[in-house]
Design a protein around this motif. Structure first.
Motif, PDB file in Angstrom:
ATOM      1  N   PHE A 122       0.651  -1.311  -0.031  1.00  0.00           N
ATOM      2  CA  PHE A 122      -0.415   0.509   0.211  1.00  0.00           C
ATOM      3  C   PHE A 122       0.190   1.455   0.280  1.00  0.00           C
ATOM      4  O   PHE A 122       0.500   2.483  -0.478  1.00  0.00           O
ATOM      5  CB  PHE A 122      -1.100   0.379   1.194  1.00  0.00           C
ATOM      6  N   SER A 123       2.483   1.120   0.866  1.00  0.00           N
ATOM      7  CA  SER A 123       2.732   2.780   0.344  1.00  0.00           C
ATOM      8  C   SER A 123       3.948   3.134  -0.580  1.00  0.00           C
ATOM      9  O   SER A 123       3.437   4.001  -0.793  1.00  0.00           O
ATOM     10  CB  SER A 123       3.918   2.840   2.409  1.00  0.00           C
ATOM     11  N   CYS A 124       3.664   1.586  -1.469  1.00  0.00           N
ATOM     12  CA  CYS A 124       3.774   2.170  -3.006  1.00  0.00           C
ATOM     13  C   CYS A 124       3.069   2.460  -4.054  1.00  0.00           C
ATOM     14  O   CYS A 124       3.303   2.009  -5.053  1.00  0.00           O
ATOM     15  CB  CYS A 124       4.947   0.796  -3.240  1.00  0.00           C
ATOM     16  N   MET A 125       1.935   2.642  -3.673  1.00  0.00           N
ATOM     17  CA  MET A 125       0.347   2.677  -4.137  1.00  0.00           C
ATOM     18  C   MET A 125       0.378   4.120  -4.745  1.00  0.00           C
ATOM     19  O   MET A 125      -0.566   3.846  -5.693  1.00  0.00           O
ATOM     20  CB  MET A 125      -0.554   2.160  -3.517  1.00  0.00           C
ATOM     21  N   ALA A 126       0.625   5.389  -4.119  1.00  0.00           N
ATOM     22  CA  ALA A 126       0.939   6.328  -4.468  1.00  0.00           C
ATOM     23  C   ALA A 126       1.250   6.485  -6.238  1.00  0.00           C
ATOM     24  O   ALA A 126       0.362   7.093  -6.128  1.00  0.00           O
ATOM     25  CB  ALA A 126       1.588   7.036  -3.562  1.00  0.00           C
ATOM     26  N   LYS A 148       7.923  -1.162  -9.870  1.00  0.00           N
ATOM     27  CA  LYS A 148       8.957  -1.769  -8.887  1.00  0.00           C
ATOM     28  C   LYS A 148       9.111  -3.207  -9.115  1.00  0.00           C
ATOM     29  O   LYS A 148       7.451  -4.378  -8.523  1.00  0.00           O
ATOM     30  CB  LYS A 148       9.718  -1.152  -7.527  1.00  0.00           C
ATOM     31  N   LYS A 149      10.460  -3.704  -9.092  1.00  0.00           N
ATOM     32  CA  LYS A 149      10.071  -5.396  -9.844  1.00  0.00           C
ATOM     33  C   LYS A 149      10.128  -5.403  -7.542  1.00  0.00           C
ATOM     34  O   LYS A 149       9.444  -7.029  -7.632  1.00  0.00           O
ATOM     35  CB  LYS A 149      11.632  -5.903 -10.295  1.00  0.00           C
ATOM     36  N   THR A 150      10.735  -5.829  -6.961  1.00  0.00           N
ATOM     37  CA  THR A 150       9.891  -5.249  -6.060  1.00  0.00           C
ATOM     38  C   THR A 150       8.983  -5.846  -5.136  1.00  0.00           C
ATOM     39  O   THR A 150       8.533  -6.945  -4.893  1.00  0.00           O
ATOM     40  CB  THR A 150      11.373  -4.501  -4.842  1.00  0.00           C
ATOM     41  N   ALA A 192       6.400  -9.518  -4.510  1.00  0.00           N
ATOM     42  CA  ALA A 192       5.788  -9.481  -3.576  1.00  0.00           C
ATOM     43  C   ALA A 192       4.370  -9.654  -4.088  1.00  0.00           C
ATOM     44  O   ALA A 192       3.125 -10.519  -3.408  1.00  0.00           O
ATOM     45  CB  ALA A 192       5.946  -8.105  -3.042  1.00  0.00           C
ATOM     46  N   LEU A 193       3.927  -9.009  -4.738  1.00  0.00           N
ATOM     47  CA  LEU A 193       2.515  -9.398  -5.119  1.00  0.00           C
ATOM     48  C   LEU A 193       1.476 -10.336  -5.494  1.00  0.00           C
ATOM     49  O   LEU A 193       1.063 -11.252  -5.126  1.00  0.00           O
ATOM     50  CB  LEU A 193       1.990  -8.339  -6.290  1.00  0.00           C
ATOM     51  N   SER A 194       2.898 -10.881  -6.379  1.00  0.00           N
ATOM     52  CA  SER A 194       2.869 -11.926  -6.838  1.00  0.00           C
ATOM     53  C   SER A 194       3.080 -13.569  -6.036  1.00  0.00           C
ATOM     54  O   SER A 194       2.131 -14.354  -6.059  1.00  0.00           O
ATOM     55  CB  SER A 194       4.174 -12.869  -8.062  1.00  0.00           C
ATOM     56  N   GLY A 195       3.977 -13.541  -4.812  1.00  0.00           N
ATOM     57  CA  GLY A 195       3.352 -14.416  -3.973  1.00  0.00           C
ATOM     58  C   GLY A 195       2.510 -14.029  -3.318  1.00  0.00           C
ATOM     59  O   GLY A 195       1.580 -15.000  -2.745  1.00  0.00           O
ATOM     60  N   LEU A 196       1.814 -12.667  -3.066  1.00  0.00           N
ATOM     61  CA  LEU A 196       0.778 -12.567  -1.991  1.00  0.00           C
ATOM     62  C   LEU A 196       0.041 -13.248  -2.576  1.00  0.00           C
ATOM     63  O   LEU A 196      -1.317 -13.575  -1.484  1.00  0.00           O
ATOM     64  CB  LEU A 196       0.825 -10.926  -1.965  1.00  0.00           C
ATOM     65  N   PHE A 197      -0.624 -13.114  -3.501  1.00  0.00           N
ATOM     66  CA  PHE A 197      -2.131 -14.075  -4.671  1.00  0.00           C
ATOM     67  C   PHE A 197      -1.766 -15.091  -4.312  1.00  0.00           C
ATOM     68  O   PHE A 197      -2.775 -15.927  -4.437  1.00  0.00           O
ATOM     69  CB  PHE A 197      -1.824 -12.986  -5.608  1.00  0.00           C
ATOM     70  N   ARG A 198      -0.227 -16.067  -4.489  1.00  0.00           N
ATOM     71  CA  ARG A 198      -0.468 -17.324  -4.326  1.00  0.00           C
ATOM     72  C   ARG A 198      -0.782 -17.658  -2.603  1.00  0.00           C
ATOM     73  O   ARG A 198      -1.122 -18.958  -2.750  1.00  0.00           O
ATOM     74  CB  ARG A 198       0.968 -17.702  -4.560  1.00  0.00           C
ATOM     75  N   ASP A 199       0.081 -16.614  -1.632  1.00  0.00           N
ATOM     76  CA  ASP A 199      -0.316 -17.461  -0.518  1.00  0.00           C
ATOM     77  C   ASP A 199      -2.143 -17.387  -0.232  1.00  0.00           C
ATOM     78  O   ASP A 199      -2.396 -17.950   0.380  1.00  0.00           O
ATOM     79  CB  ASP A 199       0.275 -16.267   0.433  1.00  0.00           C
ATOM     80  N   LEU A 200      -2.354 -15.998  -0.930  1.00  0.00           N
ATOM     81  CA  LEU A 200      -4.001 -15.842   0.037  1.00  0.00           C
ATOM     82  C   LEU A 200      -4.825 -16.395  -1.071  1.00  0.00           C
ATOM     83  O   LEU A 200      -5.909 -17.645  -0.011  1.00  0.00           O
ATOM     84  CB  LEU A 200      -3.826 -14.097  -0.265  1.00  0.00           C
TER      85      LEU A 200
END
Length: 883
Positions: free
Chosen positions: A519-523, A530-532, A536-544
């Motif tokens: 969220f802090s990077c959505m501004a 960014k690639k980071t 993080a998004l790819s991993g988060l959606f798989r985890d969820l």
């Protein structure tokens, strides 16, 4: 034909041909034709590939079905002898075909023979022929011939009883030669690696048949221990050979072949278990002592470690197969004690072996093979001795208690879970170990009884509260993303057993941290791109998705939904907006959405006072529309499937599940002039129009998702579908036509159901005066030949012999006939005229019977009557085609 072939082969042998090359070619063609006759599928129910190399399960009992008219030729001793003679005197390529024919001959159905005496004579001839080959080693120096001969030997037991083999003349010689041949084959393991399974299968089946003998004269008591000792010894020697020769194949790497061999081991080992244990246990102790000393002294070189770990891997695989092969017939206090002796040694060795983990300088290639074997052993032990109350007090725990203090299955589970966690922390770049560790974890947690027991373990409670990448490094490796869903699915399966909302909240704290960082990077777009953030998004959606996949009850789903909505919906929308063209991000997100809207076990049963179902659909539809409008405007650079079709198929799945879920009242949208449903429907139909028909049928996942979507749409929202343009209407019906003609039953069924709903809607609304009827008439006026064409296609499919979906095709056929009666009459005439003049009248009568006692209605009884008529028509058609 078979009689002619046998006679022609004899003539070739006795005649002179112009040149040796011509004689060789003529022999080869004759043998190949003979093989084709023997492998022909006369009953149409045993595909050739099932009878070839896979001889496990029911396939091993499959007999070769030949016509009864062949009885005289098959029973004639000259037929078998001719094939054995060709093998004895022929060239290597001729010998191979001759052996393939003998494999089929050995599998001839038992009922073909006139009586038991004829069958016994036939079996004796086969055994004498194989005995002669083993005595003189004819043709066995050629690998293909050797392989076919092993198949021939295995077929002798697959199609005959042990008692019949023993009664055959020359059995004593045959079984002795078989033992020597098997041992020699084990010693040539590099050359015979593809054939060893057939020999092990033969010996295993011989041993399994012993209980049915009234008197044991099989001599298996003598030969089986020798065969088993040779197998174990040669497997251990193969490790040194693999290490010394760079080009040598490692049998431990071929999982499929290894699994086949290990399936046969339990029967052989438990046959003389006490005697086998006197070989297996001392061998294990000796190798383990060498391994332990090498680790303690830290003076073992890499090659020594590799050799010892490879040998221990073989022994652990064998021990796991033996323990997993425990059955009621082989169980007993003494056998369970031996299982316990093997088990405590394996567990002790594991503790010593794991001292090598975490040392970056060491080559752990063979350590990975050893740990893969350990995971297999734990899986076998769990199936037999964990979670079953009747087995928790068996003698297997006596050695475990005395040596390791493991008094029950809960303490063993503690050891196993600790090992799984060590693997997840240390094998960050080993896909095989990670996959097998997570599969074992899931296997253990899938049982409710064992799952409840796991919650008592400190290690499990620790993992549930500390599951981030800080504690499990494999989560930091992008290549391991495919394993994240399984990891979190297993964890939450255990978490939900608590049925405690506070524990769920604590579990989700890690995701709150990740979400706040994103969220802090959505501004700004620059930060979010960014690639980071992508990682993080790819991993988060798989985890969820893993978390959500285990939320099978309404209570658990409600916990997750309350955590997600509305706090993190903006993140999903932003992801679709900015990462729409990045498959590594958008695919995991869409799969998560597909899981989010999936109403399995009615977990989305929101109360009547809740608007969550409608809100969920509105948010999901906005995300898909946002994604769809952007992805359609971006040209494909490399791979159409990866860059576009894969995501589109997920969109089809998402909306299909929302329509099937019954938690959204779609009528509310039209009532309040909310266009979200029509907007997302327009996007999906636009997707469909952009996919060429030939490409749609090429990609199975895309094709299935599309037809399931169309079927669901036409079932529940036919009126909404009709509001599309005539070009889209025609395109969808052309897709349905191709789907009906598909050879994939799942696709043709969905297409037929979709057509049934549309044709039934058209028929039931004829004569009505409303907007939907007018739109339907407009589409038909623009494409007047579409329904007659679909009627013709359905009839053509039903006229084929291999129609697998007769009932499903009967559903759309009736409304198509009723709304196209004139065209159906013309079609009947065309079909009848396609037959020869002497069959045309019979065909016309059969076609006329389709509508006997069938009225112009779609009531269930009327449909059932039509389906009965269609079945009778298909039967008459089959008879007509055979005459």
């Amino acid at each position: 034909m078979l009689r002619s072939l046998v006679g022609s082969e004899m003539c070739i042998r006795d005649s002179s041909v112009d040149s040796p090359q011509q004689e060789s070619a003529l022999n080869m063609h004759t043998l190949q034709l003979c093989k084709s006759c023997l492998t022909f599928d006369f009953i149409g129910s045993c595909p050739e590939e099932l009878a070839e190399d896979r001889m496990t399960g029911d396939i091993t009992h499959q007999s070769v079905q030949v016509p009864a008219s062949w009885r005289q030729v098959i029973q004639d001793p000259a037929t078998l002898q001719l094939l054995f003679d060709v093998h004895a005197a022929g060239e290597p390529q001729h010998q191979k075909i001759a052996l393939e024919c003998l494999v089929q001959m050995a599998s001839i159905r038992r009922s073909l023979f006139a009586d038991d005496a004829q069958r016994a004579q036939y079996l004796t001839h086969l055994m004498n022929g194989t005995t002669d080959i083993m005595q003189h080693q004819r043709g066995l120096q050629h690998q293909d011939n050797f392989h076919e001969f092993c198949r021939l030997l295995s077929r002798l037991k697959a199609n005959n009883q042990l008692a019949e083999l023993i009664k055959a003349e020359g059995y004593a010689t045959w079984i002795e030669l078989l033992s020597k041949f098997t041992i020699a084959s084990f010693n040539s393991w590099e050359w015979a690696s593809n054939s060893i399974f057939y020999l092990l299968f033969l010996w295993s089946r011989l041993v399994q048949s012993l209980p049915y003998l009234k008197k044991d004269t099989s001599q298996l008591q003598k030969f089986v221990p020798e065969v088993l000792k040779s197998y174990i010894t040669t497997r251990l020697e193969s490790v040194r050979r693999t290490l010394s020769v760079e080009t040598a194949d490692d049998p431990l790497e071929d999982e499929a072949r290894l699994a086949e061999q290990l399936e046969t081991i339990p029967h052989l080992c438990r046959f003389k278990y006490q005697e086998v244990s006197t070989l297996l246990i001392p061998t294990f102790d000796t190798i383990f002592q060498q391994y332990k000393e090498a680790i303690e002294n830290a003076d073992g070189n890499e090659e020594q470690f590799h050799a010892l770990e490879g040998q221990l891997a073989w022994l652990v695989h064998i021990a796991g197969a033996i323990v997993g092969g425990r059955s009621a017939s082989s169980a007993g206090d003494q056998a369970d004690l031996i299982d316990g002796e093997l088990s405590w040694r394996v567990l002790t060795m594991m503790q010593v072996s794991d001292q090598r983990l975490g040392k970056q300088s060491d080559d752990l290639t063979w350590k990975e093979r050893l740990d893969a074997a350990l995971l297999g052993f734990f899986s076998s032990f769990r199936r037999v001795y964990i979670g079953v109350d009747a087995l928790t007090q068996t003698k297997v725990y006596q050695p475990l208690t005395e040596k390791l203090g493991l008094k029950n299955h809960l303490m063993v589970l503690q050891v196993v879970i600790n090992k799984i966690c060590r693997n997840l922390r240390n094998y960050t770049h080993s896909e095989e170990i990670l996959r097998k560790s997570l599969e074992l974890f899931q296997e253990i947690a899938s049982s409710y009884t064992i799952g409840r027991a796991l919650l008592k373990l400190d290690i499990v409670e620790f993992v549930l509260m500390n599951h981030s990448n800080k504690h499990f490094n494999f989560l930091d490796v992008e290549a391991n993303h495919s394993h994240r869903t399984l990891f979190y699915s297993t964890l939450t399966k255990l978490l939900f057993l608590y049925d405690d909302s506070e524990k769920f909240t604590a579990f989700m704290e890690h995701f709150n941290f990740v979400g706040s960082r994103i969220f802090s990077c959505m501004a700004t777009i620059e930060e979010f791109n960014k690639k980071t953030i992508k990682f993080a998004l790819s991993g988060l959606f798989r985890d969820l998705r893993g978390v959500l996949s285990s939320a099978n009850s309404h209570r658990n789903y409600a916990h997750f939904f309350d955590w997600l909505y509305p706090n993190y919906i903006a993140m999903l929308y932003r992801t679709a907006e900015l990462w729409f063209d990045e498959p590594q991000v958008i695919i995991p997100m869409l799969k998560f959405l597909a899981e989010l809207v999936h109403d399995k076990n009615h977990r989305l049963a929101f109360p009547p006072s809740s608007a969550n179902g409608i809100l969920l659909f509105k948010e999901v539809s906005k995300i898909i529309c946002n994604f769809g409008n952007q992805i359609m405007a971006k040209p494909v650079v490399k791979d159409m499937y990866t860059e576009r079709y894969k995501a589109i198929s997920q969109c089809f799945i998402i909306i299909t599940r929302t329509m099937e879920g019954q938690y959204v009242n779609f009528g509310v949208f039209k009532l309040y002039n909310d266009t979200c449903f029509m907007d997302v429907l327009a996007v999906l139909l636009k997707f469909a129009q952009t996919i060429p028909l030939e490409e749609l049928m090429v990609f199975p996942k895309l094709c299935r998702a599309f037809f399931q979507f169309i079927r669901t749409l036409l079932m529940h929202h036919t009126g909404a579908f009709l509001e599309v343009g005539s070009d889209t209407f025609l395109h969808i019906l052309n897709c349905i036509q191709l789907g009906i003609q598909s050879l994939d039953p799942t696709i043709s069924v969905q297409a037929a159901m979709a057509l049934d709903h549309l044709a039934a809607f058209h028929f039931t609304n004829i004569g009505k005066d409303n907007n939907e009827v007018k739109v339907m008439q407009h589409h038909i006026a623009a494409n007047p030949s579409i329904f007659p064409q679909l009627l013709k296609v359905v009839m053509e499919v039903l006229l084929t012999d291999d129609c697998q979906n007769q009932w499903c095709l009967s559903r759309p056929l009736l409304p198509l006939i009723i709304i196209n009666e004139q065209h159906f009459d013309e079609l009947k005439t065309q079909i009848a005229l396609s037959y020869t003049p002497n069959k045309q009248q019979t065909m016309r009568i059969a076609l006329d019977k389709l509508m006997i006692d069938v009225s112009r209605s779609l009531e269930p009884k009327n449909r059932d009557k039509f389906t009965q008529n269609l079945s009778l028509f298909r039967h008459e058609l089959k008879v007509l085609n055979q005459t």
